[in-house]
Design a protein around this motif. Structure first.
Motif, PDB file in Angstrom:
ATOM      1  N   ILE A 167       0.910  -0.936  -0.211  1.00  0.00           N
ATOM      2  CA  ILE A 167      -0.289  -0.042  -0.270  1.00  0.00           C
ATOM      3  C   ILE A 167       0.750   1.356   0.094  1.00  0.00           C
ATOM      4  O   ILE A 167       0.472   2.066  -0.545  1.00  0.00           O
ATOM      5  CB  ILE A 167      -1.151  -0.394   1.564  1.00  0.00           C
ATOM      6  CG1 ILE A 167      -1.705  -0.892   0.727  1.00  0.00           C
ATOM      7  CG2 ILE A 167      -1.805   1.414   1.479  1.00  0.00           C
ATOM      8  CD1 ILE A 167      -3.224  -1.228   2.111  1.00  0.00           C
ATOM      9  N   LEU A 168       2.183   0.802   0.475  1.00  0.00           N
ATOM     10  CA  LEU A 168       2.956   2.906   0.893  1.00  0.00           C
ATOM     11  C   LEU A 168       3.606   2.290  -0.884  1.00  0.00           C
ATOM     12  O   LEU A 168       3.650   3.851  -0.507  1.00  0.00           O
ATOM     13  CB  LEU A 168       3.741   2.242   1.878  1.00  0.00           C
ATOM     14  CG  LEU A 168       3.371   2.215   3.946  1.00  0.00           C
ATOM     15  CD1 LEU A 168       4.351   2.217   4.164  1.00  0.00           C
ATOM     16  CD2 LEU A 168       2.698   3.646   3.408  1.00  0.00           C
ATOM     17  N   ILE A 169       3.667   1.608  -0.495  1.00  0.00           N
ATOM     18  CA  ILE A 169       4.887   1.393  -2.460  1.00  0.00           C
ATOM     19  C   ILE A 169       3.796   2.483  -3.757  1.00  0.00           C
ATOM     20  O   ILE A 169       3.898   2.691  -4.886  1.00  0.00           O
ATOM     21  CB  ILE A 169       5.497  -0.085  -2.850  1.00  0.00           C
ATOM     22  CG1 ILE A 169       6.474  -0.258  -1.860  1.00  0.00           C
ATOM     23  CG2 ILE A 169       5.765  -0.056  -4.122  1.00  0.00           C
ATOM     24  CD1 ILE A 169       7.170  -1.180  -2.222  1.00  0.00           C
ATOM     25  N   VAL A 170       2.431   2.004  -3.262  1.00  0.00           N
ATOM     26  CA  VAL A 170       1.429   2.496  -4.760  1.00  0.00           C
ATOM     27  C   VAL A 170       1.462   3.845  -4.102  1.00  0.00           C
ATOM     28  O   VAL A 170       0.798   4.413  -5.066  1.00  0.00           O
ATOM     29  CB  VAL A 170       0.674   1.537  -4.317  1.00  0.00           C
ATOM     30  CG1 VAL A 170      -0.595   2.414  -5.496  1.00  0.00           C
ATOM     31  CG2 VAL A 170       1.083  -0.629  -5.135  1.00  0.00           C
ATOM     32  N   ALA A 171       0.720   4.066  -2.148  1.00  0.00           N
ATOM     33  CA  ALA A 171       0.333   5.341  -2.116  1.00  0.00           C
ATOM     34  C   ALA A 171       1.287   6.289  -2.600  1.00  0.00           C
ATOM     35  O   ALA A 171       1.101   7.577  -2.624  1.00  0.00           O
ATOM     36  CB  ALA A 171      -0.414   5.325  -0.861  1.00  0.00           C
ATOM     37  N   PHE A 172       2.049   6.223  -1.921  1.00  0.00           N
ATOM     38  CA  PHE A 172       3.437   7.296  -1.662  1.00  0.00           C
ATOM     39  C   PHE A 172       3.720   8.139  -3.167  1.00  0.00           C
ATOM     40  O   PHE A 172       3.568   8.999  -2.980  1.00  0.00           O
ATOM     41  CB  PHE A 172       4.676   6.815  -1.595  1.00  0.00           C
ATOM     42  CG  PHE A 172       5.386   8.022  -1.085  1.00  0.00           C
ATOM     43  CD1 PHE A 172       5.219   9.095  -0.308  1.00  0.00           C
ATOM     44  CD2 PHE A 172       6.912   8.445  -1.913  1.00  0.00           C
ATOM     45  CE1 PHE A 172       6.638   9.861  -0.473  1.00  0.00           C
ATOM     46  CE2 PHE A 172       7.424   8.830  -1.832  1.00  0.00           C
ATOM     47  CZ  PHE A 172       8.048   9.873  -1.166  1.00  0.00           C
ATOM     48  N   PRO A 173       4.270   7.698  -4.642  1.00  0.00           N
ATOM     49  CA  PRO A 173       3.288   8.132  -6.018  1.00  0.00           C
ATOM     50  C   PRO A 173       2.540   9.093  -5.963  1.00  0.00           C
ATOM     51  O   PRO A 173       2.841   9.471  -6.581  1.00  0.00           O
ATOM     52  CB  PRO A 173       4.338   6.699  -6.544  1.00  0.00           C
ATOM     53  CG  PRO A 173       4.607   5.780  -5.912  1.00  0.00           C
ATOM     54  CD  PRO A 173       4.455   5.765  -4.883  1.00  0.00           C
ATOM     55  N   ILE A 174       1.787   8.437  -5.820  1.00  0.00           N
ATOM     56  CA  ILE A 174       0.409   8.577  -6.233  1.00  0.00           C
ATOM     57  C   ILE A 174       0.372  10.124  -5.323  1.00  0.00           C
ATOM     58  O   ILE A 174      -0.212  10.840  -5.959  1.00  0.00           O
ATOM     59  CB  ILE A 174      -1.143   8.163  -5.999  1.00  0.00           C
ATOM     60  CG1 ILE A 174      -0.888   6.981  -6.687  1.00  0.00           C
ATOM     61  CG2 ILE A 174      -2.070   9.221  -6.186  1.00  0.00           C
ATOM     62  CD1 ILE A 174      -1.566   5.921  -6.968  1.00  0.00           C
ATOM     63  N   ALA A 175      -0.020  10.016  -4.322  1.00  0.00           N
ATOM     64  CA  ALA A 175       0.396  11.501  -2.974  1.00  0.00           C
ATOM     65  C   ALA A 175       1.424  11.974  -3.293  1.00  0.00           C
ATOM     66  O   ALA A 175       0.845  13.555  -3.355  1.00  0.00           O
ATOM     67  CB  ALA A 175       0.634  10.698  -1.685  1.00  0.00           C
ATOM     68  N   LEU A 176       2.280  11.558  -4.087  1.00  0.00           N
ATOM     69  CA  LEU A 176       3.489  13.237  -3.959  1.00  0.00           C
ATOM     70  C   LEU A 176       2.991  13.158  -5.487  1.00  0.00           C
ATOM     71  O   LEU A 176       2.859  14.993  -5.519  1.00  0.00           O
ATOM     72  CB  LEU A 176       4.783  12.191  -4.879  1.00  0.00           C
ATOM     73  CG  LEU A 176       5.750  13.017  -4.965  1.00  0.00           C
ATOM     74  CD1 LEU A 176       6.399  14.017  -3.457  1.00  0.00           C
ATOM     75  CD2 LEU A 176       7.223  11.752  -5.077  1.00  0.00           C
ATOM     76  N   ILE A 177       2.313  12.831  -6.664  1.00  0.00           N
ATOM     77  CA  ILE A 177       2.417  13.130  -7.943  1.00  0.00           C
ATOM     78  C   ILE A 177       1.018  14.314  -7.569  1.00  0.00           C
ATOM     79  O   ILE A 177       1.268  15.674  -8.656  1.00  0.00           O
ATOM     80  CB  ILE A 177       1.925  12.681  -9.072  1.00  0.00           C
ATOM     81  CG1 ILE A 177       2.758  11.405  -8.978  1.00  0.00           C
ATOM     82  CG2 ILE A 177       1.027  12.822 -10.147  1.00  0.00           C
ATOM     83  CD1 ILE A 177       2.853  10.258 -10.066  1.00  0.00           C
TER      84      ILE A 177
END
Length: 169
Positions: free
Chosen positions: A11-21
């Protein structure tokens, strides 16, 4: 590693880039909105029309490889028989609606598959204009199209050419 820990890592690997973008997009949106608001607040009181635009110089418009489809953004506004652009990175521009030449270009694939028209300033420099529809698809506000802006400027040209020149006061 337990199943719940593995799920958390995924979840962190997927969510972090989405949140960053999403954070970067909203940051750019906020900066553009603040710039537009500041430009609008500093316009003369007798402005009859405004539009948020994107603008290219002749050199930028005809460059084949570029990162963005436009060079700068700003506000196009009309006062009496003149159109002005404020916010262009090379400085403010002035166009005499009685004499300027407007030319419809339509869609240009080398410039972001956007519609464009050109306008020539009082120093005979050609600039290319596209309506700034906003950064986000769901943005509420300026829903004018580039073609509608071009038509509006043509109509303003007709109007000022049929009217006497404004008094120099």
């Amino acid at each position: 590693m337990e199943e719940s820990e593995l799920l958390l890592v995924i979840i962190l690997i997927v969510a972090f880039p989405i949140a960053l973008i999403a954070g970067i997009v909203f940051g750019i949106y906020y900066i553009k909105k603040r710039k537009r608001k500041k430009l609008l607040a500093n316009l003369p009181s007798n402005v009859s029309f405004t539009a948020s635009i994107r603008i290219n110089s002749k050199e930028a418009q005809h460059t084949t490889f570029k990162l963005m489809a436009y060079e700068s953004s700003g506000i196009l506004y009309i006062v009496n028989d003149k159109a002005y652009i404020r916010g262009y990175k090379r400085g403010d521009l002035e166009f005499n609606l009685r004499t300027t030449h407007l030319r419809w270009l339509g869609m240009e694939f080398s410039n972001g598959i956007l519609q464009w028209f050109s306008i020539i300033d009082i120093n005979n420099n050609e600039y290319f204009i596209n309506i700034d529809t906003g950064l986000l698809a769901f943005e509420i506000g300026n829903k004018m199209t580039t073609n509608e802006l071009y038509t509006r400027l043509i109509n303003e040209q007709v109007h000022v050419n049929l009217s006497p020149p404004p008094s120099p006061l």
